[in-house]
Scaffold this motif. Sequence first.
Motif, PDB file in Angstrom:
ATOM      1  N   ASN A   1     -30.114 108.087  72.504  1.00  0.00           N
ATOM      2  CA  ASN A   1     -28.576 108.054  72.469  1.00  0.00           C
ATOM      3  C   ASN A   1     -28.107 109.379  72.966  1.00  0.00           C
ATOM      4  O   ASN A   1     -26.987 109.372  73.355  1.00  0.00           O
ATOM      5  N   GLU A   2     -28.542 110.434  72.330  1.00  0.00           N
ATOM      6  CA  GLU A   2     -28.016 111.674  72.774  1.00  0.00           C
ATOM      7  C   GLU A   2     -28.165 112.188  74.196  1.00  0.00           C
ATOM      8  O   GLU A   2     -27.324 112.492  74.811  1.00  0.00           O
ATOM      9  N   LEU A   3     -29.265 111.850  74.716  1.00  0.00           N
ATOM     10  CA  LEU A   3     -29.607 111.747  76.219  1.00  0.00           C
ATOM     11  C   LEU A   3     -28.480 110.984  77.007  1.00  0.00           C
ATOM     12  O   LEU A   3     -27.890 111.397  77.997  1.00  0.00           O
ATOM     13  N   LEU A   4     -28.242 109.756  76.480  1.00  0.00           N
ATOM     14  CA  LEU A   4     -27.278 109.055  77.340  1.00  0.00           C
ATOM     15  C   LEU A   4     -25.850 109.571  77.163  1.00  0.00           C
ATOM     16  O   LEU A   4     -25.088 109.365  77.930  1.00  0.00           O
ATOM     17  N   MET A   5     -25.606 109.871  75.971  1.00  0.00           N
ATOM     18  CA  MET A   5     -24.041 110.525  75.617  1.00  0.00           C
ATOM     19  C   MET A   5     -24.167 111.738  76.509  1.00  0.00           C
ATOM     20  O   MET A   5     -22.860 111.846  77.106  1.00  0.00           O
ATOM     21  N   ARG A   6     -25.195 112.631  76.751  1.00  0.00           N
ATOM     22  CA  ARG A   6     -24.974 113.892  77.519  1.00  0.00           C
ATOM     23  C   ARG A   6     -24.934 113.690  79.096  1.00  0.00           C
ATOM     24  O   ARG A   6     -24.074 114.433  79.722  1.00  0.00           O
TER      25      ARG A   6
ATOM     26  N   LEU B   1     -12.356 103.006  64.156  1.00  0.00           N
ATOM     27  CA  LEU B   1     -13.178 104.232  64.891  1.00  0.00           C
ATOM     28  C   LEU B   1     -13.303 104.143  66.155  1.00  0.00           C
ATOM     29  O   LEU B   1     -12.864 103.040  66.661  1.00  0.00           O
ATOM     30  N   ILE B   2     -13.691 105.341  66.778  1.00  0.00           N
ATOM     31  CA  ILE B   2     -13.983 105.110  68.192  1.00  0.00           C
ATOM     32  C   ILE B   2     -15.352 104.985  68.572  1.00  0.00           C
ATOM     33  O   ILE B   2     -16.150 105.670  68.038  1.00  0.00           O
ATOM     34  N   LEU B   3     -15.878 104.084  69.399  1.00  0.00           N
ATOM     35  CA  LEU B   3     -17.176 103.930  69.551  1.00  0.00           C
ATOM     36  C   LEU B   3     -17.426 104.296  70.959  1.00  0.00           C
ATOM     37  O   LEU B   3     -16.748 103.987  71.968  1.00  0.00           O
ATOM     38  N   GLU B   4     -18.489 105.160  71.231  1.00  0.00           N
ATOM     39  CA  GLU B   4     -19.255 105.250  72.526  1.00  0.00           C
ATOM     40  C   GLU B   4     -20.394 104.091  72.724  1.00  0.00           C
ATOM     41  O   GLU B   4     -21.210 104.095  71.756  1.00  0.00           O
TER      42      GLU B   4
ATOM     43  N   HIS C   1     -22.619 105.968  69.560  1.00  0.00           N
ATOM     44  CA  HIS C   1     -22.360 107.026  68.734  1.00  0.00           C
ATOM     45  C   HIS C   1     -20.812 106.684  68.094  1.00  0.00           C
ATOM     46  O   HIS C   1     -20.082 105.538  68.829  1.00  0.00           O
ATOM     47  N   ARG C   2     -20.410 107.081  67.104  1.00  0.00           N
ATOM     48  CA  ARG C   2     -18.894 106.590  66.404  1.00  0.00           C
ATOM     49  C   ARG C   2     -18.295 107.730  65.891  1.00  0.00           C
ATOM     50  O   ARG C   2     -18.938 108.577  65.397  1.00  0.00           O
TER      51      ARG C   2
END
Length: 249
Positions: A97-102, A24-27, A15-16
Amino acid sequence: MATKPISDEPAYVLHRYDWSESSLILEVFTRQYGRLALVARGAKKPSSSFRPILLPLQPLHLAFGGDAEIRTLKSAEWQGGHVMPTGDALLSGYYLNELLMRLLARDDPHPALFDAYTATVQLLASQSVDTLQLALRAFELRLLRDIGLLPLLDLETATLAPLHAHTRYVLVAEAGLRQAHADDRSGLPGEQWQALQQALGHEAVFSDTLQACIPGLNELKIQLRALLHYHCGVKVLKTRQMMMDLQAL
């Protein structure tokens, strides 16, 4: 937390966020350091070498440094190998990506999960309809197993009794694996749960998990979706809602 400069680290952008007019901030998800936050200074400038590279679902090698919560990105190199997924495969990639972020904590390495993510993204990029659902289910299982949210799949969780091959069992968020009741929407025979457990063993490779997901694929989808929603704390994930909205158009 890394304190020395890191170079040539395999990674993907999850994510960014905008950080300033030019940065930018990157995840990112890295192989050796897990999920990290990086600041990409000047990445939004038209002349920045980062602009065409810092894309999701693309294999990168990154260099970064710093010991603060948000480190500084020094360089990024695209590793090639496949094109950007499109259509349902692209939305499926955003779902991963959403799963990994959460679900992934920062600075918690999961190299085997990183390798499973790489394999899944490659399958998504192949645009094969036949493997899309298999790839998602296999990755969900690997993710839940690696972060400690998946019970053993060859035992009843409450009693630790071995499963009976032809008895149906369901995976319940607060109770683990139990025998299916008459009103349960779905379930899998004990022999299929046992095969999934074997395919998640330490010596098993991602292709083993894919093969084990083939029987009862639709039932497995229902089981895993409920478990993931519970642990993510949502009724519907954002990417799932996006898929449903597009299908309703």
